[in-house]
Write a protein that holds these residues in place. Structure first.
Motif, mmCIF file in Angstrom:
data_model
loop_
_atom_site.group_PDB
_atom_site.id
_atom_site.type_symbol
_atom_site.label_atom_id
_atom_site.label_comp_id
_atom_site.label_asym_id
_atom_site.label_seq_id
_atom_site.Cartn_x
_atom_site.Cartn_y
_atom_site.Cartn_z
ATOM 1 N N ILE A 24 14.855 -9.949 -8.996
ATOM 2 C CA ILE A 24 14.134 -9.992 -7.720
ATOM 3 C C ILE A 24 14.474 -11.306 -7.002
ATOM 4 C CG2 ILE A 24 11.801 -10.148 -6.722
ATOM 5 C CD1 ILE A 24 11.009 -7.957 -8.783
ATOM 6 N N ALA A 25 14.596 -12.383 -7.774
ATOM 7 C CA ALA A 25 15.026 -13.671 -7.179
ATOM 8 C C ALA A 25 16.423 -13.525 -6.574
ATOM 9 C CB ALA A 25 14.995 -14.777 -8.233
ATOM 10 N N ASP A 26 17.311 -12.821 -7.274
ATOM 11 C CA ASP A 26 18.667 -12.601 -6.741
ATOM 12 C C ASP A 26 18.621 -11.789 -5.448
ATOM 13 O OD1 ASP A 26 19.741 -13.946 -8.854
ATOM 14 O OD2 ASP A 26 20.485 -12.164 -9.914
ATOM 15 N N LYS A 75 21.791 -12.940 -3.376
ATOM 16 C CA LYS A 75 22.879 -12.936 -4.371
ATOM 17 C C LYS A 75 23.206 -11.500 -4.783
ATOM 18 C CE LYS A 75 22.347 -17.262 -6.822
ATOM 19 N NZ LYS A 75 21.378 -17.717 -7.782
ATOM 20 N N ASP A 124 16.060 -11.658 -3.342
ATOM 21 C CA ASP A 124 15.447 -12.486 -2.294
ATOM 22 C C ASP A 124 16.434 -13.513 -1.748
ATOM 23 O OD1 ASP A 124 12.991 -11.257 -2.157
ATOM 24 O OD2 ASP A 124 12.098 -12.499 -3.727
ATOM 25 N N SER A 125 17.321 -14.030 -2.630
ATOM 26 C CA SER A 125 18.264 -15.065 -2.169
ATOM 27 C C SER A 125 19.546 -14.453 -1.611
ATOM 28 C CB SER A 125 18.613 -16.000 -3.326
ATOM 29 O OG SER A 125 19.365 -15.275 -4.294
ATOM 30 N N TRP A 172 9.039 -6.261 -4.018
ATOM 31 C CA TRP A 172 10.049 -5.516 -4.773
ATOM 32 C C TRP A 172 9.413 -4.884 -6.001
ATOM 33 C CZ3 TRP A 172 14.643 -4.333 -2.941
ATOM 34 C CH2 TRP A 172 15.266 -5.182 -2.027
ATOM 35 N N SER A 229 12.088 -8.236 -14.732
ATOM 36 C CA SER A 229 12.710 -7.995 -13.425
ATOM 37 C C SER A 229 12.752 -9.255 -12.552
ATOM 38 C CB SER A 229 11.980 -6.872 -12.672
ATOM 39 O OG SER A 229 10.627 -7.198 -12.524
ATOM 40 N N ALA A 230 11.984 -10.297 -12.909
ATOM 41 C CA ALA A 230 11.848 -11.491 -12.060
ATOM 42 C C ALA A 230 13.196 -12.106 -11.660
ATOM 43 C CB ALA A 230 10.948 -12.522 -12.737
ATOM 44 N N PRO A 231 14.172 -12.304 -12.606
ATOM 45 C CA PRO A 231 15.436 -12.930 -12.178
ATOM 46 C C PRO A 231 16.195 -12.085 -11.160
ATOM 47 C CG PRO A 231 15.456 -12.464 -14.566
ATOM 48 C CD PRO A 231 14.117 -12.050 -14.056
#
Ligand SMILES: O=C(O)CCC(=O)C(=O)O
Length: 259
Positions: A180-182, A187, A184-185, A127, A176-178
């Motif tokens: 990108i986690a959303d 959310k 990927d999961s 991403w 941007s990390a949080p």
């Protein structure tokens, strides 16, 4: 006839990307695909070897393959050297759409990349926002035309977009990390953009997007050309952005003191 309807322009503004089907003829696609393979195989002396980037497993010698086109991750800065790639970058069908999306006929090419994504060994593109790399170019309002040379599917690593994220501004690293986690999961929603060969997706330089690895036996080549307004400005004090060749005029006029 207008290159895009008002509805298509509104869709691009809202979502940050737009798919236009069957834009290129089979001949146009074949010309770009064959030239890309030629360059990847080192058979085009007019393109420097620095424009060729191998997949890591071939770069470090873990794997070898006879046809180098199947070892290349991407080629870049081709159109400034190669007439076939430049003909594609200036193809009126594509430039008309870019002019409609950017609202001007005065256009320059920022750069271009030919993503090879070979069967089974082609790796993912994480991403990212393009303007987070091209952070010396303002406004951060560039558009990429990504032309499918082969059919691009979820299985062979088509692009995925996170609609609307081009309105979030530029984010780097931890910023941007949080999100990108959303993504990927699941959310936060993202959508695949499968394309038939000859179709083109257009995306905004701030949209979060990625592509998966190629798990299939089929190639997934895509040629991306990045466009900006000739009125864009380059901040010379930014030293950690890519070093690009001089920006070529694609259409219309250049503007003194700008890119
Ligand atoms: O083709 C890919 O896998 C990545 C393309 C991309 O990130 C881009 O064109 O901005």
């Amino acid at each position: 006839m207008d290159s895009l309807s008002a509805g298509q322009i509104a869709e691009f503004r809202q979502h940050g990307f737009l798919v236009v089907e069957n834009e290129l003829s089979a001949e146009e696609v074949a010309a770009v695909g064959e030239r890309g393979d030629l360059i990847a195989n080192g058979q085009a002396q007019h393109v420097p070897e620095s424009s060729v980037q191998l997949e890591p497993i071939f770069r470090d010698g873990q794997r070898v393959v006879e046809d180098r086109a199947l070892a290349v991750r991407k080629l870049y800065n081709l159109a400034v050297y190669d007439p076939v790639m430049w003909a594609h970058a200036t193809n009126a069908k594509i430039v008309d759409i870019i002019a409609a999306l950017l609202g001007t006929e005065d256009l320059k090419m920022y750069g271009d990349q030919f993503f090879m994504k070979a069967p089974e060994t082609g790796t993912a593109q994480p991403w990212h926002q393009d303007s987070a790399s091209w952070r010396d170019i303002f406004p951060m309002d560039l558009v990429t035309a990504w032309a499918a040379i082969d059919d691009a599917t979820p299985d062979n690593g088509c692009l995925h977009f996170a609609p609307g994220t081009h309105r979030w501004g530029m984010m780097r690293g931890a910023q941007s990390a949080p999100f990108i986690a959303d993504l990927d999961s699941g959310k936060w929603p993202s959508v695949p953009a499968p394309l038939k060969s000859g179709s083109i997706s257009f995306h905004h330089s701030l949209i979060l997007h990625h592509s998966g690895a190629n798990h299939s036996r089929l190639r997934r080549r895509g040629y991306a050309v990045h466009y900006m307004r000739a009125s864009s400005w380059k901040d010379e004090t930014v030293t950690d952005a890519p070093k690009m060749p001089p920006f070529k005029q694609v259409r219309g006029d250049s503007i003194l003191g700008r890119v």
